[in-house]
Write an enzyme that holds these catalytic residues in place. Structure first.
Site, PDB file in Angstrom:
ATOM      1  N   CYS A   8       0.828  -1.182   0.000  1.00 43.35           N
ATOM      2  CA  CYS A   8       0.000   0.000   0.000  1.00 43.35           C
ATOM      3  C   CYS A   8       0.872   1.244   0.000  1.00 43.35           C
ATOM      4  O   CYS A   8       2.073   1.172   0.180  1.00 43.35           O
ATOM      5  CB  CYS A   8      -0.895   0.016   1.243  1.00 43.35           C
ATOM      6  SG  CYS A   8      -1.571  -1.583   1.683  1.00 43.35           S
ATOM      7  N   GLY A  43      -9.650  -3.273   2.169  1.00 44.66           N
ATOM      8  CA  GLY A  43      -8.438  -2.558   1.761  1.00 44.66           C
ATOM      9  C   GLY A  43      -7.203  -3.365   2.093  1.00 44.66           C
ATOM     10  O   GLY A  43      -7.243  -4.590   2.184  1.00 44.66           O
ATOM     11  N   CYS A  44      -6.103  -2.686   2.295  1.00 41.54           N
ATOM     12  CA  CYS A  44      -4.838  -3.351   2.609  1.00 41.54           C
ATOM     13  C   CYS A  44      -4.991  -4.251   3.831  1.00 41.54           C
ATOM     14  O   CYS A  44      -5.466  -3.823   4.880  1.00 41.54           O
ATOM     15  CB  CYS A  44      -3.758  -2.304   2.869  1.00 41.54           C
ATOM     16  SG  CYS A  44      -2.164  -2.997   3.333  1.00 41.54           S
ATOM     17  N   PHE A  45      -4.593  -5.501   3.697  1.00 44.96           N
ATOM     18  CA  PHE A  45      -4.812  -6.445   4.800  1.00 44.96           C
ATOM     19  C   PHE A  45      -3.923  -6.195   6.000  1.00 44.96           C
ATOM     20  O   PHE A  45      -4.180  -6.721   7.073  1.00 44.96           O
ATOM     21  CB  PHE A  45      -4.724  -7.899   4.350  1.00 44.96           C
ATOM     22  CG  PHE A  45      -3.618  -8.268   3.389  1.00 44.96           C
ATOM     23  CD1 PHE A  45      -2.400  -7.616   3.363  1.00 44.96           C
ATOM     24  CD2 PHE A  45      -3.820  -9.310   2.484  1.00 44.96           C
ATOM     25  CE1 PHE A  45      -1.392  -7.994   2.476  1.00 44.96           C
ATOM     26  CE2 PHE A  45      -2.820  -9.701   1.595  1.00 44.96           C
ATOM     27  CZ  PHE A  45      -1.600  -9.029   1.588  1.00 44.96           C
ATOM     28  N   TRP A  46      -2.880  -5.384   5.858  1.00 44.85           N
ATOM     29  CA  TRP A  46      -2.037  -5.097   7.023  1.00 44.85           C
ATOM     30  C   TRP A  46      -2.865  -4.525   8.174  1.00 44.85           C
ATOM     31  O   TRP A  46      -2.736  -4.946   9.318  1.00 44.85           O
ATOM     32  CB  TRP A  46      -0.954  -4.091   6.653  1.00 44.85           C
ATOM     33  CG  TRP A  46       0.065  -4.563   5.687  1.00 44.85           C
ATOM     34  CD1 TRP A  46       0.298  -5.832   5.252  1.00 44.85           C
ATOM     35  CD2 TRP A  46       1.033  -3.731   5.007  1.00 44.85           C
ATOM     36  NE1 TRP A  46       1.334  -5.853   4.356  1.00 44.85           N
ATOM     37  CE2 TRP A  46       1.795  -4.582   4.186  1.00 44.85           C
ATOM     38  CE3 TRP A  46       1.303  -2.368   5.006  1.00 44.85           C
ATOM     39  CZ2 TRP A  46       2.836  -4.096   3.380  1.00 44.85           C
ATOM     40  CZ3 TRP A  46       2.329  -1.882   4.205  1.00 44.85           C
ATOM     41  CH2 TRP A  46       3.089  -2.756   3.396  1.00 44.85           C
TER      42      TRP A  46
END
Length: 222
Positions: A8, A43-46
């Site tokens: 991201c 969204g971003c899995f982090w």
């Protein structure tokens, strides 16, 4: 730091968070310690992983891919936006400690912005869509009813665009994506976008906040 392996891109300000109403319908309280699973894409899995690793009753939260086929479940392919996959987190939880509905409430309150279509902040593409992948008919009905409830109640300034999608399989992401928030708290994207989500969880759902995150055992991931 993994500056060359960014999933991201950083933004200048974090999304504000608030407690959305709890779902009108939920699974029945459980008296046993059996485990259940849900899959959420936001969204971003982090950041999604980082939030749910701190939720009481969650025993595992694995970053991965859902919505596409096994042979395209790799970051370099998913990033094209043409695989059908979304960056997804598989959450294992104890329904005697936390319900499916409560986890969805946290998802819509602090884990992402459900009004952004095929994006989250600066991250664009269908791989960053807001989606729920129900594991059974009960989960599907609760999730769909909840999206309808939030939209009918005009909870957000814009419509909730979260899709309720058919579960086709879940594929864990590469090792360097697992536990990313915990391992890289000084990473630029994490500082700006994801640590505020964890702080919002702590502030808005104090009874559900676990100080120590549950971490993925990397031997079981790619």
């Amino acid at each position: 730091m993994i500056s060359s392996l960014l999933a991201c891109s950083p933004v200048s300000s974090a999304q504000s968070s608030f407690v959305v109403p709890a779902p009108f319908s939920d699974e029945k309280p459980a008296s046993t310690g059996r485990s259940e699973t849900l899959l959420l894409a936001g969204g971003c899995f982090w950041g999604v992983q980082g939030v749910f690793q701190h939720v009481r009753g969650v025993s595992d939260a694995v970053s991965g891919y859902a919505g596409g086929n096994r042979d395209t479940a790799h970051y370099d392919k998913v990033g094209s936006g043409r695989t059908g996959h979304a960056e997804t987190v598989q959450i294992t939880y104890d329904p005697s400690q936390v319900s499916y509905g409560k986890l969805l409430q946290i998802f819509f309150s602090v884990a992402h912005d459900p009004t952004e279509l095929n994006r989250q902040g600066p991250d664009t593409g269908t791989q960053y869509r807001s989606a729920i992948f129900p594991m059974n008919e009960m989960q599907r009905k609760i999730a769909q009813d909840y999206v309808d409830q939030l939209n009918q109640g005009k909870t957000f300034h814009h419509p909730v665009v979260t899709t309720i999608e058919t579960f086709k399989g879940f594929y864990p992401a590469e090792n360097y994506h697992q536990n990313f928030l915990t391992l890289h708290p000084d990473h630029g994207y994490i500082v700006v976008n994801d640590l505020p989500k964890v702080e919002a969880l702590k502030r808005l759902f104090p009874a559900m906040y676990n100080t120590e995150p549950v971490l993925v055992r990397l031997a079981s991931a790619k």
